[in-house]
Scaffold this active site. Sequence first.
Site, PDB file in Angstrom:
ATOM      1  N   ASP A   1      -1.022   1.509  -4.065  1.00  0.00           N
ATOM      2  CA  ASP A   1      -1.878   0.535  -4.754  1.00  0.00           C
ATOM      3  C   ASP A   1      -3.220   1.115  -5.195  1.00  0.00           C
ATOM      4  OD1 ASP A   1      -2.642   0.741  -2.071  1.00  0.00           O
ATOM      5  OD2 ASP A   1      -3.539  -1.244  -2.055  1.00  0.00           O
TER       6      ASP A   1
ATOM      7  N   GLU B   1     -12.717   5.960   5.806  1.00  0.00           N
ATOM      8  CA  GLU B   1     -11.813   5.926   6.949  1.00  0.00           C
ATOM      9  C   GLU B   1     -10.975   7.193   6.945  1.00  0.00           C
ATOM     10  OE1 GLU B   1     -10.311   1.820   8.165  1.00  0.00           O
ATOM     11  OE2 GLU B   1     -10.025   1.897   6.009  1.00  0.00           O
ATOM     12  N   GLU B   2     -10.554   7.557   8.160  1.00  0.00           N
ATOM     13  CA  GLU B   2      -9.705   8.736   8.292  1.00  0.00           C
ATOM     14  C   GLU B   2      -8.371   8.551   7.576  1.00  0.00           C
ATOM     15  OE1 GLU B   2      -6.801   8.111  10.025  1.00  0.00           O
ATOM     16  OE2 GLU B   2      -7.523   6.094  10.476  1.00  0.00           O
TER      17      GLU B   2
ATOM     18  N   ASP C   1      -5.754   2.655  -3.634  1.00  0.00           N
ATOM     19  CA  ASP C   1      -7.025   2.617  -2.909  1.00  0.00           C
ATOM     20  C   ASP C   1      -7.242   3.840  -2.019  1.00  0.00           C
ATOM     21  OD1 ASP C   1      -5.172   1.873  -1.007  1.00  0.00           O
ATOM     22  OD2 ASP C   1      -6.135  -0.023  -0.457  1.00  0.00           O
ATOM     23  N   ARG C   2      -6.176   4.592  -1.744  1.00  0.00           N
ATOM     24  CA  ARG C   2      -6.349   5.793  -0.915  1.00  0.00           C
ATOM     25  C   ARG C   2      -6.496   7.032  -1.790  1.00  0.00           C
ATOM     26  NH1 ARG C   2      -2.760   5.529   4.488  1.00  0.00           N
ATOM     27  NH2 ARG C   2      -3.242   3.391   5.018  1.00  0.00           N
TER      28      ARG C   2
ATOM     29  N   ASP D   1      -2.424   6.470  -3.572  1.00  0.00           N
ATOM     30  CA  ASP D   1      -1.265   5.855  -2.924  1.00  0.00           C
ATOM     31  C   ASP D   1      -0.651   4.730  -3.759  1.00  0.00           C
ATOM     32  OD1 ASP D   1      -3.309   4.010  -2.626  1.00  0.00           O
ATOM     33  OD2 ASP D   1      -2.542   3.266  -0.727  1.00  0.00           O
TER      34      ASP D   1
ATOM     35  N   LYS E   1     -11.501   0.141  -0.735  1.00  0.00           N
ATOM     36  CA  LYS E   1     -11.560   1.577  -0.911  1.00  0.00           C
ATOM     37  C   LYS E   1     -10.974   1.905  -2.273  1.00  0.00           C
ATOM     38  CE  LYS E   1      -7.497   2.335   2.009  1.00  0.00           C
ATOM     39  NZ  LYS E   1      -7.280   1.138   2.825  1.00  0.00           N
TER      40      LYS E   1
ATOM     41  N   SER F   1       0.798  -1.218   0.000  1.00  0.00           N
ATOM     42  CA  SER F   1       0.000   0.000   0.000  1.00  0.00           C
ATOM     43  C   SER F   1       0.834   1.273   0.000  1.00  0.00           C
ATOM     44  CB  SER F   1      -0.954  -0.035   1.190  1.00  0.00           C
ATOM     45  OG  SER F   1      -1.837   1.022   1.113  1.00  0.00           O
ATOM     46  N   HIS F   2       0.680   2.068   1.040  1.00  0.00           N
ATOM     47  CA  HIS F   2       1.323   3.383   1.103  1.00  0.00           C
ATOM     48  C   HIS F   2       2.748   3.294   1.641  1.00  0.00           C
ATOM     49  CE1 HIS F   2      -0.522   2.208   4.798  1.00  0.00           C
ATOM     50  NE2 HIS F   2       0.262   3.024   5.462  1.00  0.00           N
TER      51      HIS F   2
HETATM   52  C1  G16 Z   1      -5.029  -0.274   5.478  1.00  0.00           C
HETATM   53  C2  G16 Z   1      -6.437  -0.737   5.704  1.00  0.00           C
HETATM   54  C3  G16 Z   1      -7.282   0.420   6.171  1.00  0.00           C
HETATM   55  C4  G16 Z   1      -6.660   1.056   7.393  1.00  0.00           C
HETATM   56  C5  G16 Z   1      -5.252   1.484   7.083  1.00  0.00           C
HETATM   57  C6  G16 Z   1      -4.521   2.012   8.297  1.00  0.00           C
HETATM   58  O1  G16 Z   1      -5.005   0.612   4.421  1.00  0.00           O
HETATM   59  O2  G16 Z   1      -6.984  -1.264   4.529  1.00  0.00           O
HETATM   60  O3  G16 Z   1      -8.552  -0.065   6.437  1.00  0.00           O
HETATM   61  O4  G16 Z   1      -7.402   2.176   7.796  1.00  0.00           O
HETATM   62  O5  G16 Z   1      -4.525   0.377   6.625  1.00  0.00           O
HETATM   63  O6  G16 Z   1      -4.433   1.007   9.231  1.00  0.00           O
HETATM   64  P1  G16 Z   1      -3.541   1.168  10.506  1.00  0.00           P
HETATM   65  O7  G16 Z   1      -4.062   2.397  11.216  1.00  0.00           O
HETATM   66  O8  G16 Z   1      -3.748  -0.093  11.268  1.00  0.00           O
HETATM   67  O9  G16 Z   1      -2.122   1.394  10.061  1.00  0.00           O
HETATM   68  P2  G16 Z   1      -3.990   0.435   3.233  1.00  0.00           P
HETATM   69  O10 G16 Z   1      -4.248   1.588   2.326  1.00  0.00           O
HETATM   70  O11 G16 Z   1      -2.630   0.476   3.895  1.00  0.00           O
HETATM   71  O12 G16 Z   1      -4.296  -0.895   2.643  1.00  0.00           O
END
Ligand code: G16
Length: 544
Positions: free
Chosen positions: A280, A364-365, A282-283, A278, A377, A113-114
């Site tokens: 991948d 989500e935030e 999704d953000r 981001d 997302k 992801s990010h």
């Molecule tokens: C993932 C999850 C999200 C979550 C985020 C942050 O996002 O899919 O649902 O809100 O991580 O999670 P944490 O606060 O536990 O680091 P992504 O975009 O990284 O796949």
Amino acid sequence: MTVNTITTTPFPDQKPGTSGLRKKTAVFAQPHYLENFVQSLLDTLPDLAGKTLVVGGDGRYFNRPAIQTILKMAAAANVGRVLVGRGGLLSTPAASVLIRKYQAYGGIVLSASHNPGGADGDFGIKYNGTNGGPAAEAITNAIYARSRALQQYRVTTGPDIDLDTLGRCTIQTTIIEVLDPVADYADLMERLFDFAGIRSLFAEGNFRMCFDGMHAITGPYAHEILVNRLKSGSDTVIRGVPLEDFGGGHPDPNLVYAHELVERMYSPQAPGFGAASDGDGDRNMILGRHFFVTPSYSLAILAANARLVPGYKHGLRGIARSMPTSCAPDRVAAVLGIDCYETPTGWKYFGNLLDAGKVTLCGEESFGTGSDHVREKDGLWAVLFWLNILAVRRQSVESIVREHWRTYGRNYYSRHDYEEVDAGAAEQLVQELRNQLSVLPGKSFGRYRVNFADDFSYTDPVDQSVTLQQGIRIVMDEGARIVLRLSGTGTLGATLRVYIESFEPDVGRQDQDAQVALADLIRIAEQVAQIRKFTGRERPTVIT
Ligand code: G16
């Protein structure tokens, strides 16, 4: 081509976190590590033989060799067909689109992801089920349990597949189909949004936008959708070419890491709309001219304006947000007369609500917004939703947000992250907070009085599954809250997240800087949680 059975020993650390298994790339690249996890996954899926899987990733370093391995292991497991994005590329939401469209059994998505990529960066792998969404905890727990006992894995021998040419080939009896990673996704977006209306917004000439692909997966999607189909202008997309190391950047669309976009959006020549996605895809981060829209408000505003958008013109069934996300969307849901669900952090918790038709929009935030069109997302989807609203309302982003605050009140909101802190100390901080939960209610801190405090637990309204210990909530009177939890996506030490929120109904007081408006609550968080003492840090690493 033959199938080789390789003897292996279990790795103790293959427990998926918030979103799949994420580790340093070097951990994944060591002998047997990826293979063990993939075999554990394949062994966990019942009746996989003959079925269809979707495979793709965000293009980061190790994506290609990992896909070759997965294809050979899928063939050894007698998977019927694997749909793979050209170049091994698929954004996370596009993988969800393909799983749903082709009624696949599931999908394997490669991404951290990010998190940064490259040989010294991070890598990740997650499984999505038939609904196109991240596997539920029961499945990820089963994969982990299998990984603890794994003694062997199976893989076919033979040359690598040509991932760069569209078409079909086979490994043993498994059909490998290389697909255009963008087309099906772009077509779905065209069905949900008023592309003609958005095109005329761009055609009028005084509206411009800038999209930051962060050298990650969304560049090709943004080019096709924004530049080719919506005629946004050839200079719309910056950092649009996916690179294995994201150009050395950190592909997290926030005010710190998308600084080139942020500088443009705060310059005198800023366009009217800015966005980033981001690693991948999704953000999303949404910016107006000289104006930042918090992810929580982005969700609230999309919900309030959903009827302006063709795909949502019949209204929303409900909204869901993760617990730490601001309560701004709840106020919209109350006015619309629909339910607003509060789930633990992690997109996987929205899956049941979406499948059961209880909600249409989720957010989500952590810069995530999406809807029932997929089960992930979706960064570009959020950008298009905003563009559609702008095309109808013909107002600036800032005036839309300010009007929203006047109507619903303003939830001041900020997240303070303390990254890579000592894991033991972070656990201790959380434990100390748990010890205080029973004595906090009724206590006053300046003008704030604690109404209740708990460690958030969630009972899924669809399958009644219970998830415990999802974050400490300290809820004050008048809509103020402090939430503390440890991230489930980091790969080094622990990341403490502190979420601070207050509510301001007075229009005359809605214009403050969030850090100023929240200063008292930030001090209270320090007083109650002793963040400096436990983390050894004077200030957060990232403030959003
Ligand atoms: C993932 C999850 C999200 C979550 C985020 C942050 O996002 O899919 O649902 O809100 O991580 O999670 P944490 O606060 O536990 O680091 P992504 O975009 O990284 O796949």
